[in-house]
Design an enzyme around this catalytic site. Sequence first.
Site, PDB file in Angstrom:
ATOM      1  N   GLU A  72      17.860 115.726  93.358  1.00 13.52           N
ATOM      2  CA  GLU A  72      16.905 115.125  92.616  1.00 13.52           C
ATOM      3  C   GLU A  72      16.034 113.931  92.913  1.00 13.52           C
ATOM      4  O   GLU A  72      16.586 113.034  93.416  1.00 13.52           O
ATOM      5  CB  GLU A  72      17.911 114.452  91.225  1.00 13.52           C
ATOM      6  CG  GLU A  72      16.901 113.826  90.044  1.00 13.52           C
ATOM      7  CD  GLU A  72      15.672 114.842  89.683  1.00 13.52           C
ATOM      8  OE1 GLU A  72      15.786 116.113  89.339  1.00 13.52           O
ATOM      9  OE2 GLU A  72      14.508 114.174  89.706  1.00 13.52           O
TER      10      GLU A  72
ATOM     11  N   HIS B  86      25.985 126.152  49.289  1.00 12.27           N
ATOM     12  CA  HIS B  86      24.972 125.889  48.277  1.00 12.27           C
ATOM     13  C   HIS B  86      25.323 124.377  48.074  1.00 12.27           C
ATOM     14  O   HIS B  86      26.533 123.757  47.970  1.00 12.27           O
ATOM     15  CB  HIS B  86      25.142 126.438  47.119  1.00 12.27           C
ATOM     16  CG  HIS B  86      24.288 126.186  45.877  1.00 12.27           C
ATOM     17  ND1 HIS B  86      22.906 126.295  46.068  1.00 12.27           N
ATOM     18  CD2 HIS B  86      24.637 125.309  44.924  1.00 12.27           C
ATOM     19  CE1 HIS B  86      22.345 125.775  45.069  1.00 12.27           C
ATOM     20  NE2 HIS B  86      23.416 124.987  44.477  1.00 12.27           N
TER      21      HIS B  86
ATOM     22  N   ASP C  19      10.936 125.796  84.245  1.00 11.08           N
ATOM     23  CA  ASP C  19       9.627 125.861  83.887  1.00 11.08           C
ATOM     24  C   ASP C  19       8.950 126.260  85.212  1.00 11.08           C
ATOM     25  O   ASP C  19       7.732 126.847  85.009  1.00 11.08           O
ATOM     26  CB  ASP C  19       9.088 124.326  83.491  1.00 11.08           C
ATOM     27  CG  ASP C  19       9.271 123.955  82.116  1.00 11.08           C
ATOM     28  OD1 ASP C  19      10.239 124.619  81.507  1.00 11.08           O
ATOM     29  OD2 ASP C  19       8.983 122.949  81.974  1.00 11.08           O
TER      30      ASP C  19
HETATM   31  P1  FAD Z   1      12.347 119.774  84.639  1.00 11.49           P
HETATM   32  O1  FAD Z   1      13.040 119.077  83.472  1.00 11.49           O
HETATM   33  O2  FAD Z   1      10.776 119.308  84.988  1.00 11.49           O
HETATM   34  O3  FAD Z   1      13.055 118.975  85.836  1.00 11.49           O
HETATM   35  C1  FAD Z   1      12.810 119.321  87.337  1.00 11.49           C
HETATM   36  C2  FAD Z   1      13.525 118.334  87.990  1.00 11.49           C
HETATM   37  O4  FAD Z   1      13.203 118.495  89.466  1.00 11.49           O
HETATM   38  C3  FAD Z   1      12.707 116.696  87.761  1.00 11.49           C
HETATM   39  O5  FAD Z   1      13.694 115.819  87.497  1.00 11.49           O
HETATM   40  C4  FAD Z   1      11.951 116.437  89.157  1.00 11.49           C
HETATM   41  O6  FAD Z   1      11.975 115.416  89.302  1.00 11.49           O
HETATM   42  C5  FAD Z   1      12.883 117.128  89.992  1.00 11.49           C
HETATM   43  N1  FAD Z   1      12.346 117.644  91.245  1.00 11.49           N
HETATM   44  C6  FAD Z   1      10.950 118.102  91.397  1.00 11.49           C
HETATM   45  N2  FAD Z   1      10.623 118.610  92.722  1.00 11.49           N
HETATM   46  C7  FAD Z   1      11.702 118.077  93.431  1.00 11.49           C
HETATM   47  C8  FAD Z   1      11.926 118.009  94.809  1.00 11.49           C
HETATM   48  N3  FAD Z   1      10.981 118.550  95.584  1.00 11.49           N
HETATM   49  N4  FAD Z   1      13.154 117.602  95.194  1.00 11.49           N
HETATM   50  C9  FAD Z   1      14.343 117.006  94.414  1.00 11.49           C
HETATM   51  N5  FAD Z   1      13.648 117.015  93.236  1.00 11.49           N
HETATM   52  C10 FAD Z   1      12.578 117.681  92.611  1.00 11.49           C
HETATM   53  N6  FAD Z   1      11.606 121.592  75.448  1.00 11.49           N
HETATM   54  C11 FAD Z   1      12.254 121.739  74.414  1.00 11.49           C
HETATM   55  O7  FAD Z   1      13.240 122.976  74.745  1.00 11.49           O
HETATM   56  N7  FAD Z   1      12.330 121.179  73.371  1.00 11.49           N
HETATM   57  C12 FAD Z   1      11.636 120.145  73.188  1.00 11.49           C
HETATM   58  O8  FAD Z   1      11.700 119.586  71.985  1.00 11.49           O
HETATM   59  C13 FAD Z   1      10.707 119.880  74.269  1.00 11.49           C
HETATM   60  N8  FAD Z   1      10.046 118.748  74.044  1.00 11.49           N
HETATM   61  C14 FAD Z   1       9.211 118.369  74.877  1.00 11.49           C
HETATM   62  C15 FAD Z   1       8.339 117.273  74.750  1.00 11.49           C
HETATM   63  C16 FAD Z   1       7.587 116.827  76.015  1.00 11.49           C
HETATM   64  C17 FAD Z   1       6.491 115.466  75.532  1.00 11.49           C
HETATM   65  C18 FAD Z   1       7.521 117.519  77.037  1.00 11.49           C
HETATM   66  C19 FAD Z   1       6.783 116.946  78.241  1.00 11.49           C
HETATM   67  C20 FAD Z   1       8.177 118.539  77.269  1.00 11.49           C
HETATM   68  C21 FAD Z   1       9.076 119.083  76.208  1.00 11.49           C
HETATM   69  N9  FAD Z   1       9.964 120.059  76.262  1.00 11.49           N
HETATM   70  C22 FAD Z   1      10.579 120.504  75.432  1.00 11.49           C
HETATM   71  C23 FAD Z   1       9.946 121.073  77.767  1.00 11.49           C
HETATM   72  C24 FAD Z   1      11.073 120.652  78.371  1.00 11.49           C
HETATM   73  O9  FAD Z   1      10.985 119.282  78.865  1.00 11.49           O
HETATM   74  C25 FAD Z   1      11.207 121.585  79.728  1.00 11.49           C
HETATM   75  O10 FAD Z   1      10.963 122.744  79.419  1.00 11.49           O
HETATM   76  C26 FAD Z   1      12.392 121.325  80.622  1.00 11.49           C
HETATM   77  O11 FAD Z   1      12.551 119.923  81.042  1.00 11.49           O
HETATM   78  C27 FAD Z   1      12.214 122.323  81.834  1.00 11.49           C
HETATM   79  O12 FAD Z   1      13.443 122.099  82.550  1.00 11.49           O
HETATM   80  P2  FAD Z   1      13.443 122.259  84.316  1.00 11.49           P
HETATM   81  O13 FAD Z   1      14.791 122.054  84.563  1.00 11.49           O
HETATM   82  O14 FAD Z   1      12.886 123.622  84.316  1.00 11.49           O
HETATM   83  O15 FAD Z   1      12.576 121.255  84.701  1.00 11.49           O
END
Ligand code: FAD
Length: 461
Positions: free
Chosen positions: A35, A440, A308
């Site tokens: 990470e 309820h 994502d």
């Molecule tokens: P991420 O959570 O983006 O994690 C990816 C990680 O990879 C990061 O920590 C990053 O530092 C790391 N990384 C990237 N490149 C590298 C690399 N080359 N080497 C090492 N590490 C790296 N979703 C919901 O389901 N409910 C909600 O209520 C909700 N609210 C949200 C509110 C906001 C303001 C935002 C911005 C998003 C929200 N989301 C919500 C969306 C949710 O945060 C994302 O869908 C989720 O975090 C995606 O998870 P992920 O594991 O794909 O990626």
Amino acid sequence: MSDLNCQLLVIGAGPGGYVCGIRAGQLGVDTIVVEAEKPGGTCLNVGCIPSKALIHAADEFYKIAHLADSPLGISSGAASIDFAQTVAWKDGIVQRLNTGVAGLLKKAGVRQLNGVAHFLDGKTVEVNSSEGRKTITAEKIVIATGSKPTELDFLPFGGDVISSTEALSLPEVPKRLAIVGGGYIGLEIGIAMAKLGAEVTVVEFADKILPQYDAELTKPVVARLKQLGVEVMTSTAAKGQKPGALVVESSAGESVDISADKILVTVGRTPRTDRVGLDEISLTMNGAFIEVDNKCQTSMRGVFAIGDVTGGAMLAHRAMAQGEMVAELVAGKKRQWDKRCIPAVCFTDPEIVECGLSPAEAEQTGVETVTGVFPFMANGRAMTMENESGFVRVIARADNHLVLGIQAVGGGVSELSAAFAIAVEMGACLEDIAGTIHAHPTQSEGLQEACMKALGHALHM
Ligand code: FAD
């Protein structure tokens, strides 16, 4: 010669990556998670959790500040807020969860490395870590690098132009906040800021806010925005910035300056593929996203992608479910993505939940359907909670009553999302839900009543 070897290497410890790591560790797979920042990713550090903390604080403040308008007969002194303390409280929750995720990975026997990982080839990754450069060779690699806020060329982040990340850690509530993008992230933060006292304007390019939801679902949110004094400008395009103002082109084609101390740009999320060295492995892409099959397998054997970075529903719980599936696949289990629904919750005021097919999607299937709608104004619990705006809606096949989709809008409906998802995932029919005793008085009775309504015999309408 590599410095480290493992069966599974996970790049990114967001909800997708850390869940993948924990499950793999539980199954005895020798796993490393890398990470670049803090465990928990976007969701835990700058997304789901901090935004919900801000929303809760804003709700509490607003409630106290407007007690005089409430019919409950409660009074109190003038409300005040120490916003720095609110942000510190939110940071405390984030920190507890960071530590919790690292602890869970450790407990599962997963090795953790802090640093930026990039591919050297399909089996080898180099990590620039605080301990220097390390090379890791892995049998299987999962890309879980998530996403970042999308930047507009004509409104680059910096100074008064901020993304959701900065909006969740502001030193003070802005006096005037202009928000570009009326999707769920912009509206969740905008409503919270309005409740905290900011003058908020939302600018949306489409002809309605929350364009992915149907008009019936968004109507109570539109009404609440008006009540909160949030100005919503639809069919309006952001064009640029002037000192102290956002410049837009209105629906009438006129250039309008919107006074703003801060301009929050929430126009979507861009996959984070920049630092991971995808050029070295030339994966098949779907636009900017990594293309995967129903096992989250990319075009390169042994390389998976989850969350994502793969596009689709960019939600934490989908990323987690994909992470769990991939861990089980790597451990030799037979799995594939066969989910019937990914519930989506919009934590606006009131909240919106959507699960399974929307009315438009159900219509597109060409199957004849029946719909039941139950309004919260006829629900006792909703009345006692002052949650009378909104409804539960269920859509089912007309022939066998299989539930295709359930939606709701109303105060606190986020907590109904599990019931909706279980019903759709388990293939419930209207009769199953209508025949289940619902406690309820609860707002969940709205679901039972909506099913009865679809069957032609709602009891409380
Ligand atoms: P991420 O959570 O983006 O994690 C990816 C990680 O990879 C990061 O920590 C990053 O530092 C790391 N990384 C990237 N490149 C590298 C690399 N080359 N080497 C090492 N590490 C790296 N979703 C919901 O389901 N409910 C909600 O209520 C909700 N609210 C949200 C509110 C906001 C303001 C935002 C911005 C998003 C929200 N989301 C919500 C969306 C949710 O945060 C994302 O869908 C989720 O975090 C995606 O998870 P992920 O594991 O794909 O990626």
